[in-house]
Enzyme design. Structure first.
Site, PDB file in Angstrom:
ATOM      1  N   GLU A 272      35.323  37.676  40.675  1.00  0.00           N
ATOM      2  CA  GLU A 272      36.027  38.838  40.380  1.00  0.00           C
ATOM      3  C   GLU A 272      36.662  38.573  38.924  1.00  0.00           C
ATOM      4  OE1 GLU A 272      39.673  37.745  43.201  1.00  0.00           O
ATOM      5  OE2 GLU A 272      38.288  38.296  45.080  1.00  0.00           O
TER       6      GLU A 272
ATOM      7  N   GLU B 252      34.373  37.628  50.560  1.00  0.00           N
ATOM      8  CA  GLU B 252      35.678  36.850  50.585  1.00  0.00           C
ATOM      9  C   GLU B 252      36.252  38.487  51.231  1.00  0.00           C
ATOM     10  OE1 GLU B 252      38.226  36.134  47.841  1.00  0.00           O
ATOM     11  OE2 GLU B 252      36.336  35.239  46.866  1.00  0.00           O
TER      12      GLU B 252
HETATM   13  O1  IFM Z   1      42.389  33.555  46.284  1.00  0.00           O
HETATM   14  C1  IFM Z   1      42.154  34.270  46.354  1.00  0.00           C
HETATM   15  C2  IFM Z   1      40.839  34.042  45.745  1.00  0.00           C
HETATM   16  O2  IFM Z   1      40.517  32.700  44.509  1.00  0.00           O
HETATM   17  C3  IFM Z   1      39.823  34.726  45.046  1.00  0.00           C
HETATM   18  N1  IFM Z   1      39.775  35.977  45.813  1.00  0.00           N
HETATM   19  C4  IFM Z   1      41.163  36.400  46.144  1.00  0.00           C
HETATM   20  C5  IFM Z   1      41.960  35.534  47.091  1.00  0.00           C
HETATM   21  C6  IFM Z   1      42.972  35.976  47.780  1.00  0.00           C
HETATM   22  O3  IFM Z   1      44.221  35.936  46.866  1.00  0.00           O
END
Ligand code: IFM
Length: 442
Positions: free
Chosen positions: A164, A345
């Site tokens: 990210e 994710e």
């Molecule tokens: O916990 C985070 C992760 O580190 C990166 N993506 C979003 C998740 C939830 O906020």
């Protein structure tokens, strides 16, 4: 077959199911820029820190036993750069061995390792050198990536490089919620440019490392966080324009750089950057929620219009549950880049585990719809395997399929973990499962 109007949703053969996590959020015992940030009063809402977290550093075998028992086929984790290279150019070989053991433990359990090389945290020496604002930062990051690529090359790893990047940029340089706590649009663009170059140099380094070792090329991917962005007022041209701008900046620009091997405007001048060529075998997509933007508010200062009260929310972070935004973001990436996608994710922080079940199911319905419409999606990962340290929200956020009692470090799989196991075992979602958790089909 239908159950109360729900169709069974079958996923493609070979579709990979699992979960994702990161080093700093789970391991405990790290010393990096976030560790120091957490000590500044007020930075972490609940006043907790990551000093112990889930003690995953010592308990990874137990965690991977659970992942196996829960049917997971792939696990995404990150290597902590500050452990491997605590001082510039000084390698801690014991830590390299540690991550070799972590990877091997997954492989021994039949779980595909997916490795992230940078998940938000930086070594202290890198921070002190100016982190992502330093023009040399991509060159500083690259040797560590080569080092880990070589160390794990025997394990058929799938590589994610930087998690990210636009959250590193937004959190660290615009909103000031992540270290280094800046609020500066110009600096944010400089950081975005260097993160892009860092991705390219790292990918090139991984490819050369495998070539030097005479190995087949691995799968390499950027991992982009993508939020469904909507104008607060659709009839207001300025809101529509702002939504398009935020989408182009937050969801598109960085990825466009990877896919076109260039540094796009406004982070760069559109010129080519050769190391970015061939740096994406697929695109990792992290999706959680939607964001509405209003031209009446200062978006760059983090001002947002009110949330829609009719929608369920993620605890703490207060994100709206918005599965209907998942399909359009998936489809837009596919239509634009025609590259395979991997849902790297997706999940929700909540103690209401029935809400987590609904969240997973309704988001998977969208993933399935995209697959039916011809999008090449290779797998899906729940964030996260266990509860963990949720950055600014500390330990009070509960994203885990497995609950964590931080006083005893006892792990307890939640009902959602078993629901997810049923989906994995069937490589699909039966009508009755949807009916059980979503109620009668309308
Ligand atoms: O916990 C985070 C992760 O580190 C990166 N993506 C979003 C998740 C939830 O906020």
């Amino acid at each position: 077959m239908t159950s109360m109007g729900y169709k069974t949703l079958k996923f493609p053969k070979g579709f990979l199911w699992g979960s994702a996590a990161s080093a700093h959020q789970t391991e405990g015992g790290n010393h990096n820029d976030w560790t120091e940030w957490e000590r500044i009063p007020g930075k972490i809402k609940d006043g907790t820190n990551s000093s112990v977290a889930c003690d995953h550093y010592h308990r990874y075998e137990e965690d991977f036993d659970l992942a196996k028992e829960l049917g997971h086929q792939v696990h995404r984790f990150s290597v902590e750069w500050s452990r491997i290279e605590p001082d510039r150019g000084k390698w801690d070989e014991r830590e390299v061995d540690h991550y070799r053991a972590v990877t091997k433990t997954l492989v021994q359990r039949g779980i595909q390792p997916m490795v992230t090389l940078h998940h938000f945290t930086n070594p202290i020496w890198f921070r002190d050198a100016g982190a992502w604002l330093n023009p040399k930062s991509p060159d500083m990051f690259a040797p560590y990536c080569r080092k880990i690529a070589k160390a794990l090359s025997e394990y058929d790893v799938i590589w994610n490089i930087i998690n990210e990047p636009m959250n590193v940029v937004g959190g660290g340089y615009l909103l000031g919620e992540f270290p280094p706590g800046e609020h500066d649009y110009g600096k944010a663009l400089v950081a975005a440019k260097h993160l892009l170059m860092a991705h390219g140099l790292a990918a090139k380094g991984i490819r050369e490392t495998y070539d030097d070792l005479g190995l087949h090329q691995p799968q390499i991917a950027p991992v982009q966080v993508v939020t469904y962005i909507e104008p607060y007022d659709r009839s207001n041209g300025s809101d529509v324009e702002l939504a398009e701008y935020v989408d182009s900046l937050y969801n598109q620009m960085w990825l466009q750089g990877v896919m076109t091997a260039s540094i796009p405007e406004p982070a760069g001048d559109g010129s080519q950057y050769e190391p970015l060529e061939n740096s994406a075998d697929f695109i990792g997509v992290n999706y959680y929620s939607r964001m509405r933007v209003s031209s009446k508010l200062d978006f760059m200062a983090g001002e947002m219009p009110p949330k829609d009260d009719s929608l369920e929310r993620c605890e703490g972070l207060d994100w709206e549950v918005y599965p209907q935004g998942y399909y359009p973001v998936i489809k837009s990436y596919w239509d634009r880049w025609r590259k395979p996608l991997f849902m790297t994710e997706n999940g929700i922080g909540t103690l209401d585990d029935r809400l987590r079940c609904r969240y997973i199911l309704t988001h998977l319905q969208q993933v399935h719809r995209a697959i039916q419409d011809g999008v090449d999606i290779r797998g899906y990962l729940v964030w996260s395997l266990t509860d963990n340290f949720e950055w600014t929200d500390g330990l009070s956020s509960h994203f885990g399929l497995i609950g964590m009692d931080y006083s005893t470090l006892k792990r307890t799989p939640r009902e959602s973990a078993y629901m997810y196991r049923e989906i994995i075992q069937k490589n699909g979602i039966s009508g009755s499962l949807q009916q059980k958790y979503l109620g009668r089909h309308s």
